[in-house]
Design a protein around this motif. Structure first.
Motif, short mmCIF file in Angstrom:
data_model
loop_
_atom_site.label_atom_id
_atom_site.label_comp_id
_atom_site.label_asym_id
_atom_site.label_seq_id
_atom_site.Cartn_x
_atom_site.Cartn_y
_atom_site.Cartn_z
N GLY A 10 0.82 -1.20 0.00
CA GLY A 10 0.00 0.00 0.00
C GLY A 10 0.86 1.25 0.00
O GLY A 10 2.07 1.20 0.24
N ILE A 11 0.20 2.40 -0.24
CA ILE A 11 0.92 3.68 -0.31
C ILE A 11 1.68 3.97 0.98
O ILE A 11 2.86 4.35 0.95
N LEU A 28 3.95 9.61 -7.36
CA LEU A 28 4.88 8.75 -8.10
C LEU A 28 4.18 7.49 -8.59
O LEU A 28 4.33 7.09 -9.75
N ILE A 29 3.42 6.87 -7.70
CA ILE A 29 2.71 5.64 -8.05
C ILE A 29 1.68 5.90 -9.15
O ILE A 29 1.51 5.08 -10.06
N ARG A 30 0.99 7.05 -9.07
CA ARG A 30 -0.01 7.38 -10.08
C ARG A 30 0.65 7.45 -11.46
O ARG A 30 0.12 6.92 -12.44
N SER A 31 1.82 8.08 -11.54
CA SER A 31 2.52 8.19 -12.82
C SER A 31 2.98 6.82 -13.32
O SER A 31 2.84 6.50 -14.51
N VAL A 38 3.54 -0.14 -12.85
CA VAL A 38 2.98 -0.81 -11.66
C VAL A 38 1.51 -1.11 -11.93
O VAL A 38 0.88 -0.47 -12.77
N SER A 39 1.00 -2.11 -11.23
CA SER A 39 -0.42 -2.44 -11.35
C SER A 39 -1.06 -2.38 -9.96
O SER A 39 -0.38 -2.57 -8.94
#
Length: 254
Positions: A10-11, A28-31, A38-39
């Protein structure tokens, strides 16, 4: 960090490990997610490597059950039929190549692992669209005009929807010069232990250069290969469509 981790994270856990603020990690994860590196697990909302990370040489290629099951089957198909073989998954709202195996045949199709394919013009894409159903139709295709790649590309949404209904019933899809001029492909679903379609494979070849290989033969081989991979992933045989007799009407498979 995600490459070394076997479980989705998780974040907040990612932020803790990297000593970053959750808001920075979220951005960062969104990009990375938008670019398929990433999935996200739809149920837990946690993140793991996406299939585009294959292009970076990640450990995903050796650890993923789907890839391990598909690789020998697709390799055999490329050798025996001299077709180019592909494996793709839906990641977010994109169709992403996971494996792209070139044969010793007369054509080369350059589609590297991690690149994106079109849903409406490829055999793999149409199989996945058919399995996703009407609910995801516009989400995966977008609201704009469907891109025309060749003169044969189906760009009318109603015509495509009718085609998808047939694909659902027959268990395979074809792309007859709809994605690349002179190239024909057959596609079929790969199913997991619960029978859900988690990926699609396809076999592509050039009929004018390989006249001995007929489309019904390519379809049957692709369906058999998809079933073999599905069985190795635990799918019950009763949930698989068999490659039965295929009628040819006016040059097209019925």
């Amino acid at each position: 960090m995600l490459d070394a981790e076997r479980q989705p994270l998780g974040i907040r856990e990612i932020a803790r490990r990297l000593a970053l603020s959750p808001s920075i990690v979220q951005r960062l994860i969104r990009s990375l997610h938008q670019a398929n590196f990433v999935s996200q697990d739809a149920e837990t909302q946690r993140y793991s490597l996406g299939y585009r990370s294959l292009s970076l040489g990640s450990s995903l290629a050796t650890e993923d059950n789907l890839i391990s099951a598909a690789m020998p089957v697709l390799s055999r198909m490329t050798r025996e039929l001299e077709v180019n073989a592909f494996l793709a998954v839906v990641s977010g709202d994109r169709l992403v190549y996971v494996l792209a195996l070139q044969s010793a045949g007369p054509i080369a199709i350059r589609s590297a692992s991690g690149t994106v394919a079109a849903f409406h013009s490829t055999a793999m894409g149409k199989v996945m669209l058919a399995e996703e159903g009407p609910r995801r139709f516009d989400e995966l295709l977008g609201r704009g005009t469907l891109e025309r790649f060749t003169e044969a590309t189906v760009t009318d949404r109603k015509a495509l929807a009718a085609q998808l209904e047939e694909i659902r019933n027959q268990g395979y899809a074809t792309s007859e010069e709809e994605n690349l001029p002179g190239v024909v492909a057959a596609g079929a679903c790969v199913r997991n232990a619960s029978g859900r379609c988690i990926a699609a494979i396809s076999a592509a070849y050039a009929p004018h250069l390989q006249p001995a290989l007929k489309l019904p033969q390519a379809i049957a081989a692709t369906m058999r290969a998809a079933n073999e991979i599905s069985l190795s992933l635990g799918c019950p045989e009763t949930l698989l469509k068999k490659a039965g007799p295929l009628a040819v009407v006016g040059g097209n498979v019925a």
